[in-house]
Write an enzyme that holds these catalytic residues in place. Structure first.
Site, PDB file in Angstrom:
ATOM      1  N   SER A 162     -28.132  10.083  -9.548  1.00 22.87           N
ATOM      2  CA  SER A 162     -29.170   9.256  -8.917  1.00 22.87           C
ATOM      3  C   SER A 162     -29.046   7.811  -9.397  1.00 22.87           C
ATOM      4  CB  SER A 162     -30.554   9.795  -9.278  1.00 22.87           C
ATOM      5  OG  SER A 162     -30.643  11.174  -8.959  1.00 22.87           O
TER       6      SER A 162
HETATM    7  C1  SAM Z   1     -29.379  13.945  -7.320  1.00 20.02           C
HETATM    8  S1  SAM Z   1     -28.430  15.164  -8.141  1.00 20.02           S
HETATM    9  C2  SAM Z   1     -29.147  15.204  -9.749  1.00 20.02           C
HETATM   10  C3  SAM Z   1     -28.737  14.064 -10.615  1.00 20.02           C
HETATM   11  C4  SAM Z   1     -28.726  14.412 -12.078  1.00 20.02           C
HETATM   12  N1  SAM Z   1     -30.058  14.618 -12.590  1.00 20.02           N
HETATM   13  C5  SAM Z   1     -27.965  13.389 -12.879  1.00 20.02           C
HETATM   14  O1  SAM Z   1     -28.538  12.793 -13.796  1.00 20.02           O
HETATM   15  O2  SAM Z   1     -26.772  13.155 -12.572  1.00 20.02           O
HETATM   16  C6  SAM Z   1     -29.051  16.689  -7.486  1.00 20.02           C
HETATM   17  C7  SAM Z   1     -28.345  17.924  -8.027  1.00 20.02           C
HETATM   18  O3  SAM Z   1     -29.138  19.053  -7.728  1.00 20.02           O
HETATM   19  C8  SAM Z   1     -28.279  20.132  -7.452  1.00 20.02           C
HETATM   20  N2  SAM Z   1     -29.054  21.132  -6.695  1.00 20.02           N
HETATM   21  C9  SAM Z   1     -29.344  21.168  -5.372  1.00 20.02           C
HETATM   22  N3  SAM Z   1     -30.098  22.244  -5.082  1.00 20.02           N
HETATM   23  C10 SAM Z   1     -30.319  22.890  -6.267  1.00 20.02           C
HETATM   24  C11 SAM Z   1     -31.018  24.078  -6.623  1.00 20.02           C
HETATM   25  N4  SAM Z   1     -31.684  24.800  -5.718  1.00 20.02           N
HETATM   26  N5  SAM Z   1     -31.024  24.452  -7.935  1.00 20.02           N
HETATM   27  C12 SAM Z   1     -30.368  23.729  -8.873  1.00 20.02           C
HETATM   28  N6  SAM Z   1     -29.657  22.609  -8.584  1.00 20.02           N
HETATM   29  C13 SAM Z   1     -29.645  22.186  -7.300  1.00 20.02           C
HETATM   30  C14 SAM Z   1     -27.132  19.500  -6.678  1.00 20.02           C
HETATM   31  O4  SAM Z   1     -25.973  20.317  -6.701  1.00 20.02           O
HETATM   32  C15 SAM Z   1     -26.964  18.168  -7.428  1.00 20.02           C
HETATM   33  O5  SAM Z   1     -26.023  18.282  -8.461  1.00 20.02           O
END
Ligand code: SAM
Length: 177
Positions: A78
């Site tokens: 993000s």
């Molecule tokens: C915007 S990124 C998060 C950024 C992260 N917090 C960082 O600091 O880099 C969103 C993440 O959520 C994961 N994701 C999507 N759906 C999910 C779920 N149901 N459970 C766990 N992770 C999930 C995606 O694969 C992605 O890696």
């Protein structure tokens, strides 16, 4: 990543020193813009080298206000301002037990680890195995060995380490994937 203009991948050109300067400038901007008020979150953002959580070909853009692509399907780190935007309203603080859904690069978990300190706990769930491995490798290299990384669907939570003081959903959660 609809709606964002992602800069093109390129070999890194910036030195560690350049990126440190950008980090300091970014934190000052976050304070001036009103995103960042907590001294503990500020110190954590100053300490964690965001550039070490970004794929090599996007490293120069570490402090731009854009999400950047990560290994895995649809995964991104993000924008920098998102982290105080998540953590300030939660009141994330020393000693807290914190649950993150969506480990992505591992950066958010590392920042949270710095905020909660040795008396706290950070658990982070990631659904994409490739992304989880990227987060794990970044965290290990950066010296974070005690963050609990959980493979799987964050919609189910992680009761094994509950109770939590707060949680951040850093993922778009749909009823069906
Ligand atoms: C915007 S990124 C998060 C950024 C992260 N917090 C960082 O600091 O880099 C969103 C993440 O959520 C994961 N994701 C999507 N759906 C999910 C779920 N149901 N459970 C766990 N992770 C999930 C995606 O694969 C992605 O890696």
């Amino acid at each position: 990543m609809r709606g964002w203009i992602i800069p093109p991948p390129q070999d890194p050109t910036k030195s560690k020193r350049d990126l440190e300067r950008e980090r300091t400038a970014k934190v000052s901007w976050l304070v001036k813009s009103g995103y960042l008020k907590s001294e503990r979150i500020k110190q954590a953002l100053l300490k964690v080298p965001r550039e070490d959580f970004i794929p090599r070909l996007y490293r120069d853009y570490a402090y731009l206000e854009v999400p950047l692509p990560l290994p895995g399907e649809h995964a991104t780190i993000s924008c920098p301002h998102s982290y105080p935007l998540f953590y300030e309203p939660l009141g994330l603080d020393e000693g807290h037990r914190f649950l993150e859904i969506g480990s992505g690069s591992g950066y958010g978990a590392a920042v949270a680890r710095e905020v909660v300190g040795p008396g706290g706990l950070v658990v982070s769930i990631e659904i994409d195995p490739l992304t989880l491995e990227f987060a794990r490798s970044n965290l290990e290299k950066a010296g974070y060995h005690d963050i609990v990384l959980v493979p799987g669907d964050g919609r189910l939570g992680y009761p094994e380490s509950s109770p939590y003081d707060c949680m951040a959903v850093a993922a778009a959660l749909h009823a069906e994937r």
